[in-house]
Motif scaffolding. Structure first.
Motif, PDB file in Angstrom:
ATOM      1  N   SER A 188       0.877  -0.932   0.101  1.00 54.85           N
ATOM      2  CA  SER A 188      -0.203   0.125  -0.129  1.00 54.85           C
ATOM      3  C   SER A 188       1.176   1.249  -0.282  1.00 54.85           C
ATOM      4  CB  SER A 188      -1.082   0.081   1.228  1.00 54.85           C
ATOM      5  OG  SER A 188      -1.843   1.243   1.132  1.00 54.85           O
ATOM      6  N   LEU A 189       2.043   1.174   0.861  1.00 56.50           N
ATOM      7  CA  LEU A 189       2.836   2.518   0.832  1.00 56.50           C
ATOM      8  C   LEU A 189       3.351   2.800  -0.639  1.00 56.50           C
ATOM      9  CD1 LEU A 189       4.491   4.798   2.658  1.00 56.50           C
ATOM     10  CD2 LEU A 189       5.968   2.944   3.130  1.00 56.50           C
ATOM     11  N   ILE A 190       4.006   1.845  -1.147  1.00 61.11           N
ATOM     12  CA  ILE A 190       4.552   1.810  -2.443  1.00 61.11           C
ATOM     13  C   ILE A 190       3.618   2.567  -3.480  1.00 61.11           C
ATOM     14  CG2 ILE A 190       5.854   0.693  -4.311  1.00 61.11           C
ATOM     15  CD1 ILE A 190       7.562   1.335  -1.871  1.00 61.11           C
ATOM     16  N   THR A 191       2.309   1.743  -3.541  1.00 66.15           N
ATOM     17  CA  THR A 191       1.292   2.135  -4.342  1.00 66.15           C
ATOM     18  C   THR A 191       0.840   3.721  -4.235  1.00 66.15           C
ATOM     19  OG1 THR A 191       0.476  -0.083  -4.219  1.00 66.15           O
ATOM     20  CG2 THR A 191      -0.807   1.531  -5.155  1.00 66.15           C
ATOM     21  N   HIS A 192       0.783   3.927  -3.136  1.00 65.51           N
ATOM     22  CA  HIS A 192       0.159   5.303  -2.663  1.00 65.51           C
ATOM     23  C   HIS A 192       1.524   6.415  -2.911  1.00 65.51           C
ATOM     24  CE1 HIS A 192      -3.735   4.772  -1.174  1.00 65.51           C
ATOM     25  NE2 HIS A 192      -3.350   3.663  -0.780  1.00 65.51           N
ATOM     26  N   LEU A 193       2.578   6.071  -2.640  1.00 60.55           N
ATOM     27  CA  LEU A 193       3.801   6.837  -2.685  1.00 60.55           C
ATOM     28  C   LEU A 193       4.144   7.050  -3.989  1.00 60.55           C
ATOM     29  CD1 LEU A 193       6.283   8.493  -1.151  1.00 60.55           C
ATOM     30  CD2 LEU A 193       7.492   6.168  -1.316  1.00 60.55           C
ATOM     31  N   HIS A 194       4.250   6.192  -4.879  1.00 68.99           N
ATOM     32  CA  HIS A 194       4.237   6.230  -6.499  1.00 68.99           C
ATOM     33  C   HIS A 194       3.213   6.817  -7.215  1.00 68.99           C
ATOM     34  CE1 HIS A 194       7.542   3.096  -7.259  1.00 68.99           C
ATOM     35  NE2 HIS A 194       7.680   3.312  -6.105  1.00 68.99           N
ATOM     36  N   ALA A 195       1.997   6.957  -6.693  1.00 69.58           N
ATOM     37  CA  ALA A 195       0.805   7.507  -7.170  1.00 69.58           C
ATOM     38  C   ALA A 195       0.900   9.023  -6.657  1.00 69.58           C
ATOM     39  CB  ALA A 195      -0.584   7.202  -6.442  1.00 69.58           C
ATOM     40  N   PHE A 196       1.232   9.419  -5.719  1.00 68.36           N
ATOM     41  CA  PHE A 196       1.891  10.845  -5.281  1.00 68.36           C
ATOM     42  C   PHE A 196       2.786  11.520  -5.971  1.00 68.36           C
ATOM     43  CE2 PHE A 196       5.100  12.786  -2.538  1.00 68.36           C
ATOM     44  CZ  PHE A 196       4.795  13.884  -2.584  1.00 68.36           C
ATOM     45  N   ILE A 197       3.789  10.615  -6.355  1.00 67.53           N
ATOM     46  CA  ILE A 197       4.863  11.286  -7.247  1.00 67.53           C
ATOM     47  C   ILE A 197       4.431  11.723  -8.610  1.00 67.53           C
ATOM     48  CG2 ILE A 197       7.096  10.562  -8.016  1.00 67.53           C
ATOM     49  CD1 ILE A 197       7.727   8.874  -5.439  1.00 67.53           C
ATOM     50  N   ARG A 198       3.722  10.676  -9.350  1.00 68.25           N
ATOM     51  CA  ARG A 198       3.156  10.809 -10.630  1.00 68.25           C
ATOM     52  C   ARG A 198       2.072  12.094 -10.480  1.00 68.25           C
ATOM     53  NH1 ARG A 198       2.067   5.542 -10.336  1.00 68.25           N
ATOM     54  NH2 ARG A 198       3.816   4.353 -11.340  1.00 68.25           N
ATOM     55  N   GLU A 199       1.389  12.043  -9.583  1.00 66.69           N
ATOM     56  CA  GLU A 199       0.273  13.220  -9.357  1.00 66.69           C
ATOM     57  C   GLU A 199       0.806  14.467  -9.432  1.00 66.69           C
ATOM     58  OE1 GLU A 199      -3.197  12.930  -6.513  1.00 66.69           O
ATOM     59  OE2 GLU A 199      -2.852  14.991  -6.285  1.00 66.69           O
ATOM     60  N   VAL A 200       2.086  14.646  -8.654  1.00 63.39           N
ATOM     61  CA  VAL A 200       2.540  16.115  -8.492  1.00 63.39           C
ATOM     62  C   VAL A 200       3.622  16.249  -9.602  1.00 63.39           C
ATOM     63  CG1 VAL A 200       2.080  16.335  -5.897  1.00 63.39           C
ATOM     64  CG2 VAL A 200       4.211  15.375  -6.503  1.00 63.39           C
ATOM     65  N   GLU A 201       4.157  15.148 -10.247  1.00 65.02           N
ATOM     66  CA  GLU A 201       5.274  15.171 -11.065  1.00 65.02           C
ATOM     67  C   GLU A 201       6.342  15.798 -10.403  1.00 65.02           C
ATOM     68  OE1 GLU A 201       4.283  16.461 -15.112  1.00 65.02           O
ATOM     69  OE2 GLU A 201       3.218  14.464 -15.455  1.00 65.02           O
ATOM     70  N   LEU A 202       6.879  14.912  -9.215  1.00 63.18           N
ATOM     71  CA  LEU A 202       7.910  15.523  -8.545  1.00 63.18           C
ATOM     72  C   LEU A 202       9.143  15.564  -9.473  1.00 63.18           C
ATOM     73  CD1 LEU A 202       8.085  15.774  -5.378  1.00 63.18           C
ATOM     74  CD2 LEU A 202       9.619  13.728  -5.385  1.00 63.18           C
TER      75      LEU A 202
END
Ligand code: FE2
Length: 289
Positions: free
Chosen positions: A31-45
């Protein structure tokens, strides 16, 4: 598809954990990896932002020592601590509500007799805190332990302030055979959480104030009962609705009633004027829902 496409990277990481023996660890990390990666994609870090994040966490770690826990503060100001608290204490059964533990607890406070003061330097306006510790069926709990701590009138905990005696404003108290407790503290003040570290910088960058409403911390335990970590907040405090760590709960806001009677003061061995707080704490039996 490239082995390193944006979507494939997440899948590769999740696949790499497929053999995790501990099922709970596997669930949490997936869950952590799924949400962390989704966050990075969403904000285009950006790479600079990634580096700032690494630097921020590094600074947070460097700010921690045996008297300072910046990571708990980070969790607190982001509401993570209170969310974990809410998830773990869902039942509304009349038991005392819990709230934030905070980074300023120290174990090893002295056990003091009924009615003693936790002030070692005599400063601050005295407050007599008294009541009972009860089970949810209102049976008094004898020999319950109340571990209490608070800031001095300057808003600093003793480990933050070299001017205060060691372990000032900390103490442990036991209930008597009727489940009663009594201790003397000082009228708590609103205070700013530490602003001199990365968490303070983050609050500033977010345009947030660092204040907590005035409170006394209590950790209450008894054999056969679930312990509760809680606060008593001062009714009327200006920061009750904007606690920097989101810890306020209505059931924990109490009247600190001012008294001027010399006779009453003598009864509690305090100077006038003084404040009185009466509050009963209610513990759940172990296993009770
Ligand atoms: Fe506190």
């Amino acid at each position: 598809m490239s082995n390193n496409s944006e979507e494939q990277i997440t899948k590769n990481v999740l696949d790499s954990m497929a053999q995790t023996p501990n099922p709970r660890l596997k669930q949490v990390m997936t869950s952590l990896i799924t949400h962390l990666h989704a966050f990075i994609r969403e904000v285009e870090l950006t790479e600079d932002e990634w580096a700032s994040g690494i630097q921020f966490l590094t600074s947070t770690g460097h700010m921690c020592n045996d008297k300072r826990q910046e990571f708990i503060l980070l969790s607190d100001i982001n509401g993570v601590t209170m969310l974990v608290d809410a998830i773990n204490h869902r039942s509304a059964d009349g038991a005392t509500e819990s709230t934030i533990f905070g980074p300023f607890y120290r174990s090893g406070a002295q056990e003091l007799p009924m009615g003693a003061t936790i002030s070692k330097d005599g400063r601050g306006e005295p407050v007599v805190v008294t009541g009972c510790v009860l089970s949810t069926d209102e049976t008094p709990i004898p020999n319950a332990l109340l571990d209490v701590w608070e800031t001095a009138e300057n808003g600093l905990y003793e480990q933050q302030d070299p001017e205060q005696p060691d372990m000032n404003l900390r103490g442990k108290f036991r209930t008597d055979r009727e489940g009663r407790y009594c201790f003397v503290g000082i009228k708590p003040v609103s205070y700013a959480i530490p602003e001199d570290g990365p968490v303070g910088q983050l609050l500033q960058a977010l345009g947030r104030h660092p204040f907590r409403p005035a409170h006394i911390h209590l950790l209450i335990s008894a054999d056969g009962f679930a312990s509760v970590t809680t606060h008593l907040f001062v009714k009327g405090d200006p920061y009750l609705d904007s606690d920097a760590v989101f810890g306020t709960k209505d059931s924990l806001i109490v009247d600190f009633i001012k008294h001027h009677s010399e006779e009453e003061a003598a009864r509690y061995h305090v100077a006038t004027p003084f404040y009185m707080v009466e509050y009963d704490f209610v513990l759940k039996r172990l296993g009770e829902r």
